[in-house]
Write a protein that holds these residues in place. Structure first.
Motif, PDB file in Angstrom:
ATOM      1  N   UNK A   6     -49.817  47.613 107.284  1.00  0.00           N
ATOM      2  CA  UNK A   6     -50.440  48.829 106.735  1.00  0.00           C
ATOM      3  C   UNK A   6     -51.797  48.523 106.105  1.00  0.00           C
ATOM      4  N   UNK A   7     -52.598  47.752 106.848  1.00  0.00           N
ATOM      5  CA  UNK A   7     -53.975  47.391 106.468  1.00  0.00           C
ATOM      6  C   UNK A   7     -54.059  46.434 105.283  1.00  0.00           C
ATOM      7  N   UNK A   8     -52.928  45.913 104.841  1.00  0.00           N
ATOM      8  CA  UNK A   8     -52.919  44.923 103.768  1.00  0.00           C
ATOM      9  C   UNK A   8     -52.614  43.548 104.360  1.00  0.00           C
ATOM     10  N   UNK A   9     -53.474  42.582 104.046  1.00  0.00           N
ATOM     11  CA  UNK A   9     -53.285  41.247 104.603  1.00  0.00           C
ATOM     12  C   UNK A   9     -52.026  40.605 104.039  1.00  0.00           C
ATOM     13  N   UNK A  60     -53.879  32.256 120.521  1.00  0.00           N
ATOM     14  CA  UNK A  60     -54.635  33.117 121.427  1.00  0.00           C
ATOM     15  C   UNK A  60     -55.037  34.446 120.789  1.00  0.00           C
ATOM     16  N   UNK A  61     -54.566  34.702 119.581  1.00  0.00           N
ATOM     17  CA  UNK A  61     -54.879  35.972 118.913  1.00  0.00           C
ATOM     18  C   UNK A  61     -55.523  35.715 117.558  1.00  0.00           C
ATOM     19  N   UNK A  62     -56.389  36.624 117.167  1.00  0.00           N
ATOM     20  CA  UNK A  62     -57.035  36.517 115.857  1.00  0.00           C
ATOM     21  C   UNK A  62     -56.314  37.332 114.785  1.00  0.00           C
ATOM     22  N   UNK A  63     -55.732  38.468 115.211  1.00  0.00           N
ATOM     23  CA  UNK A  63     -55.136  39.357 114.210  1.00  0.00           C
ATOM     24  C   UNK A  63     -53.993  40.178 114.806  1.00  0.00           C
ATOM     25  N   UNK A  64     -52.902  40.272 114.049  1.00  0.00           N
ATOM     26  CA  UNK A  64     -51.810  41.184 114.384  1.00  0.00           C
ATOM     27  C   UNK A  64     -51.702  42.206 113.260  1.00  0.00           C
ATOM     28  N   UNK A  65     -51.679  43.478 113.643  1.00  0.00           N
ATOM     29  CA  UNK A  65     -51.593  44.553 112.655  1.00  0.00           C
ATOM     30  C   UNK A  65     -50.295  45.327 112.851  1.00  0.00           C
ATOM     31  N   UNK A  66     -49.515  45.404 111.795  1.00  0.00           N
ATOM     32  CA  UNK A  66     -48.248  46.126 111.831  1.00  0.00           C
ATOM     33  C   UNK A  66     -48.364  47.388 110.987  1.00  0.00           C
ATOM     34  N   UNK A  67     -47.827  48.471 111.521  1.00  0.00           N
ATOM     35  CA  UNK A  67     -47.815  49.726 110.771  1.00  0.00           C
ATOM     36  C   UNK A  67     -46.363  50.109 110.509  1.00  0.00           C
ATOM     37  N   UNK A  68     -46.064  50.190 109.226  1.00  0.00           N
ATOM     38  CA  UNK A  68     -44.689  50.362 108.773  1.00  0.00           C
ATOM     39  C   UNK A  68     -44.519  51.721 108.117  1.00  0.00           C
ATOM     40  N   UNK A  69     -43.436  52.407 108.464  1.00  0.00           N
ATOM     41  CA  UNK A  69     -43.157  53.710 107.877  1.00  0.00           C
ATOM     42  C   UNK A  69     -42.673  53.587 106.448  1.00  0.00           C
ATOM     43  N   UNK A  70     -43.322  54.290 105.551  1.00  0.00           N
ATOM     44  CA  UNK A  70     -42.935  54.277 104.145  1.00  0.00           C
ATOM     45  C   UNK A  70     -42.170  55.536 103.756  1.00  0.00           C
TER      46      UNK A  70
END
Length: 322
Positions: A6-9, A60-70
């Motif tokens: 959710x955009x938080x590292x 092989x990847x720089x960033x993984x972004x997960x979006x979690x339902x709150x």
């Protein structure tokens, strides 16, 4: 590789995970353990594709972004999206005898998305998919999901597609029920009371609907019977789920204190669940006569026995809500 939720590292380091699939699974477990649900995952801005990205190295990847339902309404929205997706897949496959390579890949990824969403929903709703059998076949939700995943990449010929569609229809029945269950969890007390009142008043009509289910089975109208049975059982599941919400809204609710003739309310709801499970077992064994007897006689009898308990639940809820 950086990981964001959710955009938080995420500062926690992953030491044992070597590929993107392992990271995806690890974050998924963390999400579930916190009572939330995973909505989507992006890898360097692209949607995570299990079929092609799962075995890719973290390097092989720089960033993984997960979006979690709150919030629960996000889950409900996702379940409605799932319901529409199942319809879309069914419409696309109907009458086909093969899929293109692109369609096969999209379908395989879609089944993985369904599995991920159902796992999150199951955690939140405390559902045991290895025990739930949607009406239609004797397969559990877990078995249905496994079948859909394993068959999605092998739809060569009308027979394979028709078999896949059979499992998809059972999944559709369950998703409809799941949407109803999830929706109840977000209701306020007045509406929960209304559900309880409505169910109590509707028991005679519900009993009659079970009679019609049996009549349809006995006359060979299995599809009609399955549809009617699913609708009727869904009403019961909505009621049972409302008890969970009542307990959350009213911490003082104590169902163990509701007893009639030394039988507790929880024992009676277990009786109802056991009776519904026996229907699924009879249908699995293709014993239509036994299933019909349970549907027409045993379920209505259990509902009649449950009614006075529901009145007491209503009384207790009213007293606590004052």
């Amino acid at each position: 590789m950086e990981i964001f939720v959710n955009d938080q590292k995420l500062e926690s380091a992953f030491e044992n995970e070597k590929n993107l699939g392992e990271v995806f699974d690890a974050v998924g477990r963390w999400v579930e353990s916190n009572g939330k649900f995973l909505l989507s995952c992006l890898v360097d801005g692209e949607e995570f594709q299990a079929g092609t990205m799962r075995d890719s190295s973290i390097a092989q990847a720089n960033k993984m972004e997960f979006y979690v339902g709150e919030e629960l309404d996000i889950l409900i929205s996702s379940l409605h999206e799932l319901d529409s997706y199942v319809d879309k897949v069914g419409t696309t496959l109907l009458g086909r005898d093969s899929l293109t390579e692109k369609e096969t890949k999209e379908l395989t990824d879609g089944m993985y998305w369904i599995k991920t969403l159902l796992e999150s929903a199951g955690k939140l709703l405390k559902l045991k998919y290895d025990q739930i059998k949607p009406m239609g076949t004797g397969s559990t939700v877990e078995e249905i999901m496994e079948a859909l995943q394993s068959k999605a990449g092998k739809l060569d010929g009308t027979t394979a597609i028709e078999e896949f569609l059979e499992y998809l229809r059972d999944m559709k029945l369950f998703v409809m029920d799941l949407v109803a269950r999830a929706s109840v969890l977000d209701l306020d007390l007045p509406i929960l009371r209304e559900i309880l009142d409505t169910f109590i008043k509707a028991v005679p009509a519900l009993k009659e609907s079970f009679v019609k289910v049996n009549e349809s089975y006995q006359s060979g109208k299995d599809e009609v019977a399955t549809h009617l049975l699913t609708q009727s059982v869904s009403q019961i599941n909505v009621l049972l789920t409302s008890f969970i919400t009542l307990r959350q809204k009213l911490p003082g609710m104590d169902f163990s204190k509701i007893q009639i003739a030394e039988r507790t309310f929880e024992e009676k709801t277990n009786d109802l669940n056991d009776t519904l499970a026996s229907v699924a077992l009879a249908l699995e064994e293709k014993d239509i006569i036994r299933a019909g007897d349970i549907i027409e006689y045993e379920i209505p009898a259990v509902l009649d026995e449950l009614l006075p308990y529901l009145e007491k639940v209503k009384e207790q809820a009213d007293s606590l809500a004052v």
